[in-house]
Design a protein around this motif. Structure first.
Motif, PDB file in Angstrom:
ATOM      1  N   GLY A 220       0.828  -1.189   0.000  1.00 25.34           N
ATOM      2  CA  GLY A 220       0.000   0.000   0.000  1.00 25.34           C
ATOM      3  C   GLY A 220       0.866   1.245   0.000  1.00 25.34           C
ATOM      4  O   GLY A 220       2.036   1.204   0.412  1.00 25.34           O
ATOM      5  N   VAL A 221       0.312   2.350  -0.449  1.00 18.60           N
ATOM      6  CA  VAL A 221       1.100   3.577  -0.580  1.00 18.60           C
ATOM      7  C   VAL A 221       1.320   4.251   0.770  1.00 18.60           C
ATOM      8  O   VAL A 221       2.455   4.438   1.219  1.00 18.60           O
ATOM      9  CB  VAL A 221       0.429   4.553  -1.566  1.00 18.60           C
ATOM     10  CG1 VAL A 221       1.153   5.909  -1.556  1.00 18.60           C
ATOM     11  CG2 VAL A 221       0.435   3.979  -2.978  1.00 18.60           C
ATOM     12  N   CYS A 222       0.234   4.613   1.450  1.00 20.16           N
ATOM     13  CA  CYS A 222       0.376   5.427   2.657  1.00 20.16           C
ATOM     14  C   CYS A 222       0.746   4.600   3.890  1.00 20.16           C
ATOM     15  O   CYS A 222       1.553   5.027   4.707  1.00 20.16           O
ATOM     16  CB  CYS A 222      -0.913   6.198   2.914  1.00 20.16           C
ATOM     17  SG  CYS A 222      -0.733   7.520   4.132  1.00 20.16           S
ATOM     18  N   SER A 223       0.149   3.416   4.019  1.00 20.61           N
ATOM     19  CA  SER A 223       0.420   2.619   5.218  1.00 20.61           C
ATOM     20  C   SER A 223       1.898   2.252   5.316  1.00 20.61           C
ATOM     21  O   SER A 223       2.491   2.320   6.393  1.00 20.61           O
ATOM     22  CB  SER A 223      -0.446   1.358   5.224  1.00 20.61           C
ATOM     23  OG  SER A 223      -0.141   0.519   4.127  1.00 20.61           O
ATOM     24  N   THR A 224       2.509   1.874   4.196  1.00 16.05           N
ATOM     25  CA  THR A 224       3.924   1.511   4.244  1.00 16.05           C
ATOM     26  C   THR A 224       4.819   2.745   4.236  1.00 16.05           C
ATOM     27  O   THR A 224       5.959   2.682   4.694  1.00 16.05           O
ATOM     28  CB  THR A 224       4.298   0.588   3.073  1.00 16.05           C
ATOM     29  OG1 THR A 224       3.914   1.211   1.838  1.00 16.05           O
ATOM     30  CG2 THR A 224       3.590  -0.749   3.194  1.00 16.05           C
ATOM     31  N   TYR A 225       4.314   3.865   3.711  1.00 16.43           N
ATOM     32  CA  TYR A 225       5.068   5.121   3.838  1.00 16.43           C
ATOM     33  C   TYR A 225       5.258   5.447   5.312  1.00 16.43           C
ATOM     34  O   TYR A 225       6.355   5.790   5.757  1.00 16.43           O
ATOM     35  CB  TYR A 225       4.321   6.240   3.117  1.00 16.43           C
ATOM     36  CG  TYR A 225       4.847   7.627   3.399  1.00 16.43           C
ATOM     37  CD1 TYR A 225       6.148   7.984   3.052  1.00 16.43           C
ATOM     38  CD2 TYR A 225       4.036   8.586   4.001  1.00 16.43           C
ATOM     39  CE1 TYR A 225       6.624   9.268   3.301  1.00 16.43           C
ATOM     40  CE2 TYR A 225       4.501   9.862   4.257  1.00 16.43           C
ATOM     41  CZ  TYR A 225       5.794  10.201   3.903  1.00 16.43           C
ATOM     42  OH  TYR A 225       6.270  11.468   4.157  1.00 16.43           O
ATOM     43  N   LEU A 226       4.183   5.314   6.086  1.00 11.13           N
ATOM     44  CA  LEU A 226       4.294   5.556   7.520  1.00 11.13           C
ATOM     45  C   LEU A 226       5.190   4.519   8.191  1.00 11.13           C
ATOM     46  O   LEU A 226       6.056   4.855   9.000  1.00 11.13           O
ATOM     47  CB  LEU A 226       2.908   5.537   8.154  1.00 11.13           C
ATOM     48  CG  LEU A 226       2.000   6.719   7.837  1.00 11.13           C
ATOM     49  CD1 LEU A 226       0.589   6.459   8.366  1.00 11.13           C
ATOM     50  CD2 LEU A 226       2.553   8.004   8.421  1.00 11.13           C
ATOM     51  N   ALA A 227       4.982   3.257   7.851  1.00 11.83           N
ATOM     52  CA  ALA A 227       5.733   2.189   8.503  1.00 11.83           C
ATOM     53  C   ALA A 227       7.226   2.270   8.195  1.00 11.83           C
ATOM     54  O   ALA A 227       8.065   2.008   9.063  1.00 11.83           O
ATOM     55  CB  ALA A 227       5.184   0.830   8.073  1.00 11.83           C
ATOM     56  N   ASP A 228       7.565   2.661   6.959  1.00  7.23           N
ATOM     57  CA  ASP A 228       8.957   2.611   6.526  1.00  7.23           C
ATOM     58  C   ASP A 228       9.702   3.927   6.667  1.00  7.23           C
ATOM     59  O   ASP A 228      10.935   3.938   6.744  1.00  7.23           O
ATOM     60  CB  ASP A 228       9.051   2.163   5.063  1.00  7.23           C
ATOM     61  CG  ASP A 228       8.521   0.755   4.850  1.00  7.23           C
ATOM     62  OD1 ASP A 228       8.427   0.007   5.847  1.00  7.23           O
ATOM     63  OD2 ASP A 228       8.179   0.415   3.707  1.00  7.23           O
ATOM     64  N   HIS A 229       8.969   5.058   6.695  1.00  9.21           N
ATOM     65  CA  HIS A 229       9.651   6.347   6.646  1.00  9.21           C
ATOM     66  C   HIS A 229       9.263   7.304   7.766  1.00  9.21           C
ATOM     67  O   HIS A 229       9.747   8.435   7.790  1.00  9.21           O
ATOM     68  CB  HIS A 229       9.376   7.023   5.292  1.00  9.21           C
ATOM     69  CG  HIS A 229       9.858   6.222   4.123  1.00  9.21           C
ATOM     70  ND1 HIS A 229      11.196   6.083   3.815  1.00  9.21           N
ATOM     71  CD2 HIS A 229       9.183   5.487   3.206  1.00  9.21           C
ATOM     72  CE1 HIS A 229      11.324   5.311   2.747  1.00  9.21           C
ATOM     73  NE2 HIS A 229      10.120   4.932   2.366  1.00  9.21           N
ATOM     74  N   ALA A 230       8.405   6.867   8.679  1.00  9.55           N
ATOM     75  CA  ALA A 230       7.981   7.773   9.747  1.00  9.55           C
ATOM     76  C   ALA A 230       9.152   8.245  10.590  1.00  9.55           C
ATOM     77  O   ALA A 230       9.154   9.372  11.086  1.00  9.55           O
ATOM     78  CB  ALA A 230       6.946   7.082  10.630  1.00  9.55           C
ATOM     79  N   ALA A 231      10.161   7.396  10.740  1.00 11.24           N
ATOM     80  CA  ALA A 231      11.277   7.747  11.615  1.00 11.24           C
ATOM     81  C   ALA A 231      12.240   8.738  10.962  1.00 11.24           C
ATOM     82  O   ALA A 231      12.996   9.415  11.659  1.00 11.24           O
ATOM     83  CB  ALA A 231      12.030   6.485  12.024  1.00 11.24           C
ATOM     84  N   ASP A 232      12.232   8.847   9.629  1.00 11.19           N
ATOM     85  CA  ASP A 232      13.227   9.693   8.976  1.00 11.19           C
ATOM     86  C   ASP A 232      12.620  10.717   8.021  1.00 11.19           C
ATOM     87  O   ASP A 232      13.313  11.292   7.198  1.00 11.19           O
ATOM     88  CB  ASP A 232      14.237   8.828   8.212  1.00 11.19           C
ATOM     89  CG  ASP A 232      13.560   7.900   7.194  1.00 11.19           C
ATOM     90  OD1 ASP A 232      12.400   8.155   6.850  1.00 11.19           O
ATOM     91  OD2 ASP A 232      14.197   6.927   6.764  1.00 11.19           O
ATOM     92  N   ASP A 233      11.317  10.955   8.123  1.00 11.09           N
ATOM     93  CA  ASP A 233      10.669  11.906   7.241  1.00 11.09           C
ATOM     94  C   ASP A 233       9.720  12.766   8.060  1.00 11.09           C
ATOM     95  O   ASP A 233       9.295  12.378   9.148  1.00 11.09           O
ATOM     96  CB  ASP A 233       9.888  11.177   6.139  1.00 11.09           C
ATOM     97  CG  ASP A 233       9.744  12.013   4.879  1.00 11.09           C
ATOM     98  OD1 ASP A 233      10.068  13.221   4.930  1.00 11.09           O
ATOM     99  OD2 ASP A 233       9.318  11.467   3.852  1.00 11.09           O
ATOM    100  N   ASP A 234       9.404  13.937   7.540  1.00  9.83           N
ATOM    101  CA  ASP A 234       8.438  14.809   8.186  1.00  9.83           C
ATOM    102  C   ASP A 234       7.094  14.599   7.500  1.00  9.83           C
ATOM    103  O   ASP A 234       6.932  14.897   6.321  1.00  9.83           O
ATOM    104  CB  ASP A 234       8.879  16.262   8.098  1.00  9.83           C
ATOM    105  CG  ASP A 234      10.148  16.508   8.908  1.00  9.83           C
ATOM    106  OD1 ASP A 234      10.073  16.416  10.142  1.00  9.83           O
ATOM    107  OD2 ASP A 234      11.198  16.745   8.295  1.00  9.83           O
TER     108      ASP A 234
END
Length: 399
Positions: A220-234
């Motif tokens: 999925g686009v948003c769910s994995t964006y959060l899971a994979d990049h929440a720690a290093d993205d704003d």
């Protein structure tokens, strides 16, 4: 402002060592806000080894004078497409990431536009026609015939634009693609916290969707964006008010909640909200998923609530833990007599989750309970349920 409205624009620096990027956009549409994730964790760590669908909770810090929310509201998240998804699109379309394109009046490399500005995963009807007109495939044209809609839906399930282009190769200019692809849209998630407990933080419960399509990893686009990049993205977020979907105002009113899967999210916030307000009305939660060992979201927290009286009843349905599948609607029917008694005592009935199947099945189960235990005919039971909705005692947040 430009950094939020036009992703990819330079971001201002910050002096905060803990929250690397925090500022509000009070005048922009949606009240967009770029927030650093205060924390995130897997709720069921056994998931990582057993399934490809992981449940995460994220907490977004909300500095003073930025965003506010109420229990029951939703959080809009503006995602970015993953680099592998962008690369797959570029490879199958034959386009060059360095080609300069104009999006929203701004010139940028095509690769940046695909990453931050355009929907490149979902195969929309417009994309299907666009590819069909250029691929010159009789098979694809046949699939688009009205009489083949069911077969087309089956074929499209799980596939993304890159998969479509792999099966039906074609070439088009970057400009033509930009006139066809939809702009990136925000995804909304039910907020799983209460501002009474976390006024400076908003929390989400997210299921990261990952799967294989004929051996090719997809996500999925948003769910994995959060899971994979929440720690290093704003993460760009905004609050969507959800008027009418909130805990009962009457402190003594019973509350019944049906929230399978991540549909439990707002009800966690409801329970914290009522506890902190000192409401004494009883609370009953129906929760369901596939396996108790790996999918029992907030198990420890719910058990604590049962022990301290914040939650009076918890009925669960784990569909794959026995030979016959059991769902939340089955638990409702099983406990129909008590459910009818709560409704007769003025209970508010809430549902959150899947619109297509679960919500309909829960509605059918509710009508059946009313008919059977309220000793009402079919039409009278349906009228009773409609009256509950009209009185705002039957409220749904489904998607």
């Amino acid at each position: 402002v430009l950094a939020l409205l036009f992703p990819g624009a330079p971001l201002p620096a910050t002096s905060s060592p803990l929250l690397p990027l925090h500022w509000a956009l009070g005048i922009a549409a949606y009240g967009l806000f770029a927030a650093a994730v205060a924390h995130g964790w897997l709720m069921t760590r056994a998931e990582a080894q057993m399934r490809q669908k992981l449940q995460d909770q994220f907490g977004f810090a909300l500095p003073e004078n930025t965003l506010t929310y109420d229990a029951g509201d939703a959080l809009g998240v503006w995602p970015r497409n993953s680099p592998p998804l962008v690369e797959a699109f570029l490879e199958t379309s034959g386009l060059d990431a360095d080609t300069v394109v104009t999006v929203g009046g701004n010139d940028m490399p095509l690769g940046s536009a695909l990453r931050e500005r355009l929907e490149i995963a979902k195969i929309s009807p417009g994309v299907l026609e666009f590819v069909c007109d250029r691929a010159a495939s009789a098979d694809l044209r046949s699939m688009l015939a009205p009489e083949n809609k069911s077969a087309l839906d089956d074929w499209l399930w799980g596939r993304q634009i890159a998969d479509l282009l792999t099966t039906f190769p074609m070439r088009a200019s970057a400009a033509d693609w930009l006139s066809t692809l939809a702009p990136m849209t925000p995804r909304q998630y039910s907020i799983s916290s209460s501002p009474l407990e976390s006024p400076d933080e908003v929390q989400l419960t997210v299921s990261a969707v990952r799967y294989n399509l004929h051996g090719v990893p997809r996500h999925g686009v948003c769910s994995t964006y959060l899971a994979d990049h929440a720690a290093d993205d704003d993460i760009r977020i905004w609050v969507q008010r959800n008027a009418g979907f909130s805990p009962p105002e009457d402190p003594d009113a019973p509350m019944i909640m049906v929230g399978p899967g991540t549909g439990i999210a707002p009800f966690r916030g409801f329970l914290h909200h009522r506890r902190l307000l000192g409401h004494r009305g009883p609370n009953w939660l129906f929760f369901g998923e596939q396996h108790a060992a790996t999918d029992f979201y907030y198990r420890d927290e719910l058990e604590t609530m049962l022990a301290d009286g914040s939650l009076d009843r918890l009925d669960v349905a784990f569909s794959r833990d026995q030979k016959s599948k059991v769902y939340v609607q089955d638990r409702m029917i099983e406990h129909g007599e008590q459910l009818w008694r709560w409704l007769s005592d003025g209970a508010h009935f809430y549902v959150c989750g899947d619109r297509m199947r679960m919500a309909r099945d829960v509605d059918d189960a509710l009508t059946r309970v009313v008919a059977e235990h309220g000793k009402l005919s079919g039409p009278s039971a349906e009228a009773y349920v409609k009256a509950l909705a009209a009185d705002k005692r039957y409220v749904r947040d489904v998607y």
